[in-house]
Design an enzyme around this catalytic site. Structure first.
Site, short mmCIF file in Angstrom:
data_model
loop_
_atom_site.label_atom_id
_atom_site.label_comp_id
_atom_site.label_asym_id
_atom_site.label_seq_id
_atom_site.Cartn_x
_atom_site.Cartn_y
_atom_site.Cartn_z
N TYR A 91 0.77 -1.19 0.29
CA TYR A 91 0.14 -0.04 -0.05
C TYR A 91 0.85 1.27 -0.04
O TYR A 91 0.67 2.32 -0.70
CB TYR A 91 -0.97 0.00 1.36
N ASN A 114 -12.45 -0.58 -5.15
CA ASN A 114 -12.29 -0.99 -6.74
C ASN A 114 -13.43 -1.80 -7.29
O ASN A 114 -13.68 -2.69 -6.93
CB ASN A 114 -11.01 -1.94 -6.68
N CYS A 122 -6.42 -5.75 -7.43
CA CYS A 122 -6.03 -5.10 -6.03
C CYS A 122 -5.58 -6.17 -5.20
O CYS A 122 -5.05 -5.93 -4.03
CB CYS A 122 -7.40 -4.43 -5.55
N HIS A 123 -5.75 -7.30 -5.68
CA HIS A 123 -5.37 -8.37 -4.67
C HIS A 123 -3.65 -8.49 -4.69
O HIS A 123 -3.10 -9.19 -3.79
CB HIS A 123 -5.75 -9.95 -5.39
N GLU A 149 -1.63 -17.12 -9.17
CA GLU A 149 -0.62 -16.33 -9.97
C GLU A 149 0.92 -16.70 -9.77
O GLU A 149 1.75 -16.78 -10.53
CB GLU A 149 -0.72 -14.68 -9.83
#
Length: 159
Positions: A91, A114, A122-123, A149
């Site tokens: 952040y 979002n 945003c993850h 991912e």
């Protein structure tokens, strides 16, 4: 706006679109969501999301049409799209990159607002030191998205 819902590794996931592009995404099923959408943007994003969850797609290309959000929130959302697939940022780092180095908490609020989670990733934003904190869809979903991912990135790096 037309909605579609799909089953995914993070549970049901709904996406809404109209003639201008993809406008919203939601964890869970929204009322009147269909499995076979007629809107071309919705068909395209559905196909891309299924490919993403299968580990075959690392970057979304569907047109988006988000109309809300403050200038700050829109800057955060744009910055999120620049975080590479399989990687994370904090952040605080996002706040610094958009020119607001003291706004880490405000970045968290923008992440929570979002309108296109997963598509606008945003993850991929984590707390200081890599701590898994904050996610509108719940930390279990955030963890699962990051695991998907990471596994794909690992396979590609070592293939």
């Amino acid at each position: 706006m037309e909605w579609t819902v799909l089953d995914s590794p993070i549970g049901e996931f709904s996406v809404g679109a109209d003639a201008t592009g993809v406008r919203a995404a939601h964890f869970g099923r929204v009322p009147d969501a269909v499995a076979e959408p007629t809107d071309p943007h919705l068909r395209a994003v559905r196909a891309e999301l299924l490919a993403y969850f299968a580990g075959e797609l690392t970057e979304f290309t569907v047109p988006t049409a988000v109309t809300g959000g403050s200038d700050f929130e829109r800057a955060v959302w744009r910055e999120m799209t620049l975080i590479p697939y399989g990687e994370t940022s904090t952040y605080g780092a996002v706040a610094a990159r958009i020119g607001e180095p003291d706004a880490a908490r405000a970045v968290g609020v923008a992440c929570n607002r979002n309108p296109l989670p997963v598509i606008v990733p945003c993850h991929r934003i984590v707390g200081a030191g890599g701590k898994l904190v904050g996610f509108g869809g719940g930390l279990d979903r955030k963890r699962r998205l990051l695991e998907i991912e990471a596994a794909v990135a690992f396979r590609r790096a070592w293939a």
